[in-house]
Design a protein around this motif. Structure first.
Motif, mmCIF file in Angstrom:
data_model
loop_
_atom_site.group_PDB
_atom_site.id
_atom_site.type_symbol
_atom_site.label_atom_id
_atom_site.label_comp_id
_atom_site.label_asym_id
_atom_site.label_seq_id
_atom_site.Cartn_x
_atom_site.Cartn_y
_atom_site.Cartn_z
ATOM 1 N N LEU A 1 51.233 35.313 37.647
ATOM 2 C CA LEU A 1 50.389 33.844 36.754
ATOM 3 C C LEU A 1 49.844 32.832 37.315
ATOM 4 N N THR A 2 50.932 31.873 37.760
ATOM 5 C CA THR A 2 51.103 30.472 38.816
ATOM 6 C C THR A 2 50.200 30.657 40.361
ATOM 7 N N LEU A 3 50.775 31.964 41.133
ATOM 8 C CA LEU A 3 49.188 32.048 41.970
ATOM 9 C C LEU A 3 48.010 32.128 41.722
ATOM 10 N N SER A 4 48.197 32.973 40.583
ATOM 11 C CA SER A 4 47.217 33.319 40.629
ATOM 12 C C SER A 4 45.968 32.320 39.599
ATOM 13 N N SER A 5 46.639 31.278 39.398
ATOM 14 C CA SER A 5 46.033 30.028 39.026
ATOM 15 C C SER A 5 45.567 28.862 39.760
ATOM 16 N N GLY A 6 45.907 29.261 40.639
ATOM 17 C CA GLY A 6 45.725 28.159 42.342
ATOM 18 C C GLY A 6 46.673 27.060 42.370
ATOM 19 N N PHE A 7 48.167 27.337 42.046
ATOM 20 C CA PHE A 7 49.945 26.575 42.561
ATOM 21 C C PHE A 7 49.904 26.624 44.060
ATOM 22 N N VAL A 8 49.858 25.760 44.953
ATOM 23 C CA VAL A 8 49.969 26.336 46.006
ATOM 24 C C VAL A 8 51.437 26.227 46.183
ATOM 25 N N LEU A 9 51.470 27.233 46.585
ATOM 26 C CA LEU A 9 52.871 27.716 46.403
ATOM 27 C C LEU A 9 52.622 29.473 46.994
ATOM 28 N N GLY A 10 53.811 30.323 47.262
ATOM 29 C CA GLY A 10 53.913 31.518 47.760
ATOM 30 C C GLY A 10 54.466 32.496 46.876
ATOM 31 N N TYR B 1 46.086 38.740 44.553
ATOM 32 C CA TYR B 1 44.799 38.416 45.240
ATOM 33 C C TYR B 1 44.030 39.218 44.178
ATOM 34 N N TRP B 2 43.652 40.027 43.372
ATOM 35 C CA TRP B 2 43.460 40.396 41.978
ATOM 36 C C TRP B 2 42.589 39.477 40.935
ATOM 37 N N LEU B 3 43.073 38.554 40.509
ATOM 38 C CA LEU B 3 43.073 37.548 40.179
ATOM 39 C C LEU B 3 42.589 36.115 40.829
ATOM 40 N N GLY B 4 42.931 35.967 41.875
ATOM 41 C CA GLY B 4 42.920 34.871 42.860
ATOM 42 C C GLY B 4 40.820 34.903 42.865
ATOM 43 N N GLU B 5 40.798 36.208 43.384
ATOM 44 C CA GLU B 5 39.631 36.576 43.630
ATOM 45 C C GLU B 5 38.250 36.591 42.394
ATOM 46 N N TRP B 6 39.300 36.654 41.521
ATOM 47 C CA TRP B 6 38.443 37.155 39.743
ATOM 48 C C TRP B 6 38.836 35.417 39.441
ATOM 49 N N ARG C 1 40.494 25.918 47.945
ATOM 50 C CA ARG C 1 40.580 26.671 46.370
ATOM 51 C C ARG C 1 41.582 27.965 46.580
ATOM 52 N N ASP C 2 41.810 28.115 47.995
ATOM 53 C CA ASP C 2 42.637 29.320 47.936
ATOM 54 C C ASP C 2 43.910 29.227 48.999
ATOM 55 N N THR C 3 45.275 29.439 48.989
ATOM 56 C CA THR C 3 45.584 29.573 50.480
ATOM 57 C C THR C 3 45.678 30.475 51.435
ATOM 58 N N THR C 4 45.218 31.240 50.682
ATOM 59 C CA THR C 4 44.701 32.061 52.031
ATOM 60 C C THR C 4 44.324 31.516 52.434
ATOM 61 N N ASN C 5 43.274 31.089 51.876
ATOM 62 C CA ASN C 5 41.784 30.663 53.251
ATOM 63 C C ASN C 5 42.092 28.992 54.349
ATOM 64 N N LEU D 1 38.000 32.794 42.003
ATOM 65 C CA LEU D 1 37.184 32.196 42.738
ATOM 66 C C LEU D 1 35.550 32.394 42.568
ATOM 67 N N ARG D 2 35.087 33.812 41.908
ATOM 68 C CA ARG D 2 34.247 34.147 41.441
ATOM 69 C C ARG D 2 33.655 33.236 40.374
ATOM 70 N N GLU D 3 34.614 33.675 39.334
ATOM 71 C CA GLU D 3 34.033 32.337 38.727
ATOM 72 C C GLU D 3 33.453 30.852 38.265
ATOM 73 N N THR D 4 34.128 30.231 39.326
ATOM 74 C CA THR D 4 33.522 29.250 40.470
ATOM 75 C C THR D 4 32.079 29.157 40.008
ATOM 76 N N PHE D 5 31.069 30.043 39.916
ATOM 77 C CA PHE D 5 29.796 30.296 40.267
ATOM 78 C C PHE D 5 28.686 30.365 39.147
ATOM 79 N N ILE D 6 29.956 30.811 38.076
ATOM 80 C CA ILE D 6 29.319 31.003 36.410
ATOM 81 C C ILE D 6 29.726 29.685 36.122
ATOM 82 N N VAL D 7 30.702 29.408 35.981
ATOM 83 C CA VAL D 7 31.584 27.763 35.026
ATOM 84 C C VAL D 7 32.028 26.833 35.562
ATOM 85 N N PRO D 8 31.550 25.927 35.503
ATOM 86 C CA PRO D 8 31.518 24.582 36.555
ATOM 87 C C PRO D 8 33.175 24.629 36.833
#
Length: 886
Positions: free
Chosen positions: A118-127, A44-49, A292-296, A51-58
């Protein structure tokens, strides 16, 4: 400072077995819950980071970059630290519960947690729920190593850990137990259920308390109560059919892409997972933010307001990217992807019903039903799927829709993609659980009374030591129970006889002075699983079977191996009659002029000539006599001493051997034995002729399930009390086989030149058998003119020391003994067998000399054995050496 193992053992001594089981289950649930919550919060924490960085970095730069970096790092960690942590983890747990020797320990749990993070917080669509199953089982397995436990109890602890892991991942204690029973263990014994229920309940409750709800839904299940009506049944059946079809396609797609990746994509695990992360990141960057997030996605699909275009897009997105991730064996589970795919299908069916019934449909009900239907069809666990969705929503109105959808989906999926996905994933690795489960079931069904030998030779405690020594010399047994007035008072083995010299006892001393009093025993009703546990824990070779202190039989490792061998060959569950001792029907003797004796069993006339010449060469070098043995098996229902056999062919073969030995001027004895068991006949021949060395042919592979070298050789290499040399004949023997001329006065060098055994490769490992192979090598290579000798030592990439002292010591020993150059080659490789095979092919070696592995043969049968792997894939001659067992 006391270690965790010593602390746990102290608890083990203080608590009764039942109380200890309760404590273990609660501890497993607690630790599994903490691990699951840690993984959840970390993702959750790394995934939130991210997603937040997408507002700063393309996003087109950030998401692919993070996916590539996170995937590569996770792959590197798994590949170099714990390869068992790849994939979802459920197949590994299923294999371990079937007694496949797959590593499950604290190291695997930690690597699985970090790599999944590492994998889930990097955007892999796994559980993360599949990994928590493996993490819980691995932590439970570590606990079972600290606490001495029987194989059955260790298996139950593993099941409890898996149940706790799933319960903590979903906040669904009942589903954790059901998944273990339905998919992993197929066992509903009271102890298994009790341990799994307590661990699962503890894990689920603590996970909810520490981490809150595990899954987020798009509605409040307490405020939004769905309603079931009969008019929904056709739509629920349609949903079940669709879920079953797509689940079958999903399973087949996972297996196909994984097979393609292993066969065609020549990249390491870090690059594979990194590439999958790059693809996932690029895809997510091109789609709306909800992807961009499986929870969403979970919230989005269970709100009931998504358009059909977005729902179809979600299904396609999740389906394809899950296959991409699975093809790279990415650490991550399939539970969440299955739930999202099912929710998307259900939402589409709900929208169709809403359109046809003029707004009377309930998309939320169908989305939740689809979650259970798709999940149950993928994992082939319909009951678990029903329970998981029910525990997440606590809505009784969902039970009937879930039953209709899940059962229908399961039946359809089983029709188009039969069998468990996890079982098929194991089969891709060469692991077939049916064979493993067979062995375990046999051990659980049979008792000591069904396998034991009832006619037991016994001694009395009042016998003198001279009488004891005579008893041992007359018998092939290596131990005797000591019985006074029908009651077992002790046991005496050959190792106990060493006390005579150590204590300087006279021959008139009594047996009770050296016997082992109060020996470990078993009851007639104890299962073979319990017998094996006691044999392994106390490092015994035999156990007396007693009924109220009265000796009723004795059971040995050989008895258990015999039963298992009969079963693996396709025999019935009942125990066959015990094999009687072999019987000598023909024998010739020569003058006993040698310093030792080499036993040579001959069976195949096509290989007998080559083995005989090699045996004669070794015998001349060591000044040994040669004992040639022919074994004729007879049916178990008849006695070997009374069986009628035709010995014409056997006597002709032995006569040819004697003629050849006469030319070499080496004493050769011959014998023919009839027997129920070939391995038993060879062992008895070793005992009777006091063989110092056994030389046997070996075809280099076996088609017998559960065996490394084959039934006979497996038993011989375990139990023979002499040195053993196994020879797999390579191309170098072909010329010798074709040339049957006698050597006359020709030198041994000329003979071995015929055999073309010039280039020798010797892997060095440092074990006792490897060391013995080095000491035996001068006797072998002295038979070859100008041998080219290469010693190699294989280091794993994770071993940074690369200590070559053993390699250099062995090379110095050979140079001194042979007065010839010896080459040393240190090699860095993941696989010892592949490295040795590559070196042999590259250098065109004629012979590979190996020390036999020290590990149990049956335990190595699943993943392969180093000598077997080298012999199977090498065209040259392979010589396997094993020192005499004590």
């Amino acid at each position: 400072m006391r270690t965790p193992a010593s602390l746990v053992q102290s608890f083990h001594q203080l608590l009764s077995p039942k109380r200890l089981a309760i404590l273990e289950a609660a501890l497993i649930g607690l630790v599994a819950a903490i691990a699951a919550v840690t993984l959840k919060q970390g993702v959750y924490w790394l995934g939130e980071w991210r997603l937040r960085e997408t507002f700063i970095v393309p996003v087109w730069l950030l998401l692919p970059g993070v996916g590539l970096a996170g995937g590569s790092l996770a792959g590197f960690l798994v590949e170099h630290t714990a390869p068992e942590a790849s994939g979802s983890g459920v197949p590994q747990v299923k294999a371990a519960l079937a007694h496949v020797p797959i590593a499950l320990n604290l190291r695997v749990a930690l690597v699985k947690m970090v790599s999944t993070l590492l994998t889930l917080s990097s955007g892999f669509v796994l559980g993360r729920q599949g990994p928590t199953v493996q993490i819980g089982a691995a932590l439970a397995a570590q606990l079972s190593r600290w606490v001495p436990a029987s194989p059955d109890h260790q298996r139950q602890l593993l099941a409890a850990g898996a149940a706790a892991g799933l319960a903590a991942g979903f906040d669904a204690p009942i589903a954790g137990v059901m998944f273990v029973i339905e998919e992993l263990l197929q066992d509903v014994s009271s102890l298994t259920l009790g341990t799994a229920i307590l661990a699962s309940f503890t894990g689920g409750v603590i996970s909810r308390v520490l981490g809150g709800p595990s899954l987020k839904l798009g509605f409040n299940p307490l405020a939004h109560q769905t309603v079931f009506s009969p008019q929904q049944i056709p739509f629920l059946l349609l949903l079940g059919i669709l879920a079953g079809v797509f689940a079958a396609l999903f399973n087949r797609g996972i297996l196909a892409t994984l097979r393609f990746s292993r066969q065609r994509v020549r990249l390491g695990l870090p690059m594979k997972i990194g590439l999958a992360g790059l693809i996932s990141g690029l895809t997510a960057a091109l789609l709306p933010a909800v992807f961009r997030d499986t929870t969403n996605l979970q919230v989005f699909l269970t709100m009931g307001t998504a358009s059909w275009q977005m729902t179809v897009g979600t299904f396609v997105f999740q389906f394809i990217l899950t296959l991409v991730a699975c093809s790279a064996e990415t650490p991550g589970g399939l539970f969440i992807p299955s739930l999202i795919l099912g929710a998307a299908l259900g939402h589409l069916v709900g929208m169709a019903e809403n359109t046809l019934l003029a707004g009377q449909g309930q998309p939320v009900l169908y989305a939740l039903t689809g979650m259970g239907a798709f999940f149950g069809a993928v994992g082939k666990v319909p009951v678990t799927a029903i329970v998981i969705v029910f525990e997440m929503t606590t809505n009784f109105n969902l039970v009937l829709p879930l039953m209709i959808g899940s059962v229908t989906a399961y039946l359809v999926a089983e029709r188009f993609a039969p069998g468990s996905l996890y079982t098929h994933l194991l089969e891709l690795k060469g692991i077939h659980l049916e064979l493993e489960a067979m062995g375990d079931g046999l051990w659980a069904r049979l008792t000591a009374a069904e396998v034991m030998e009832k006619n037991v030779e016994t001694l009395t405690s009042q016998m003198t030591l001279d009488e004891v020594f005579q008893a041992f010399s007359r018998s092939h047994h290596r131990g005797f129970p000591v019985v006074d007035e029908g009651r077992l008072v002790g046991i005496v083995t050959q190792s106990d006889l060493d006390k005579v010299a150590q204590q300087k006892l006279s021959g008139n001393a009594l047996l009770k002075e050296i016997m082992t009093p109060r020996p470990i025993t078993v009851n007639p009703g104890d299962t073979l699983s319990q017998v094996l546990y006691l044999l392994s824990r106390y490092k015994l070779s035999r156990l007396p079977v007693v009924d109220r202190r009265k000796l009723v039989g004795i059971i040995t490792r050989s008895d258990i191996l015999r039963v298992e061998s009969d079963k693996l060959r396709g025999g019935p569950d009942r125990v066959k009659p015990r094999a009687e001792p072999s019987y000598v029907v023909y024998q010739t003797r020569s003058p006993a002029t040698g310093r030792g004796k080499l036993l040579l069993p001959l069976s195949n006339p096509q290989t007998a000539q080559g083995l005989l010449k090699l045996a004669l060469a070794i015998a001349r070098e060591r000044n040994y006599e040669v004992e040639c043995l022919q074994v004729i098996p007879v049916p178990r229902h008849g006695s070997p001493a009374e069986a009628t056999v035709n010995t014409t062919t056997s006597r002709r073969l032995l006569a040819q051997a004697a003629k050849q030995a006469k030319v070499w001027k080496i004493p050769v004895h011959t014998q023919i034995r009839t027997t129920h068991s070939i391995s038993q006949a060879i062992l008895e021949a070793i005992q009777d002729c006091h063989a110092d060395l056994l030389l046997m042919g070996w075809k280099g592979r076996t088609s017998t399930p559960g065996r490394i070298f084959g039934d006979v050789v497996d038993t011989i290499i375990r139990e023979a009390r002499c040195d053993v040399i196994l020879v797999k004949m390579g191309k170098g023997f072909a010329a010798m086989q074709e040339n049957n001329s006698t050597p006359g006065q020709a030198s041994i060098h000329a003979l071995l030149h015929l055999m073309q055994l010039k280039r020798w490769l010797i892997p060095v490992a440092g074990g006792p058998n490897s060391r013995y192979a080095i000491t035996l090598l001068p006797a072998l290579v002295s038979l070859t003119q100008n041998p080219d000798i290469c010693l190699c030592q294989v280091f794993h990439p994770s071993d940074q020391t690369h200590d070559t002292r053993i390699l250099e010591q062995d090379a110095a020993f050979l140079r001194q003994r042979l007065q010839k150059p010896v080459t040393t080659v240190p090699v860095c490789a993941d696989s010892v067998s592949e490295a040795v095979i590559d070196m042999a092919q590259k250098d065109q070696c004629d012979v590979i000399v190996l020390g036999a592995s020290r590990e149990g043969m049956l335990q190595q049968a699943i993943h392969g054995n180093l000598p077997e792997a080298i012999a199977r894939h090498s065209k040259c001659t392979v010589i396997l050496v094993r020192k005499a067992v004590s």
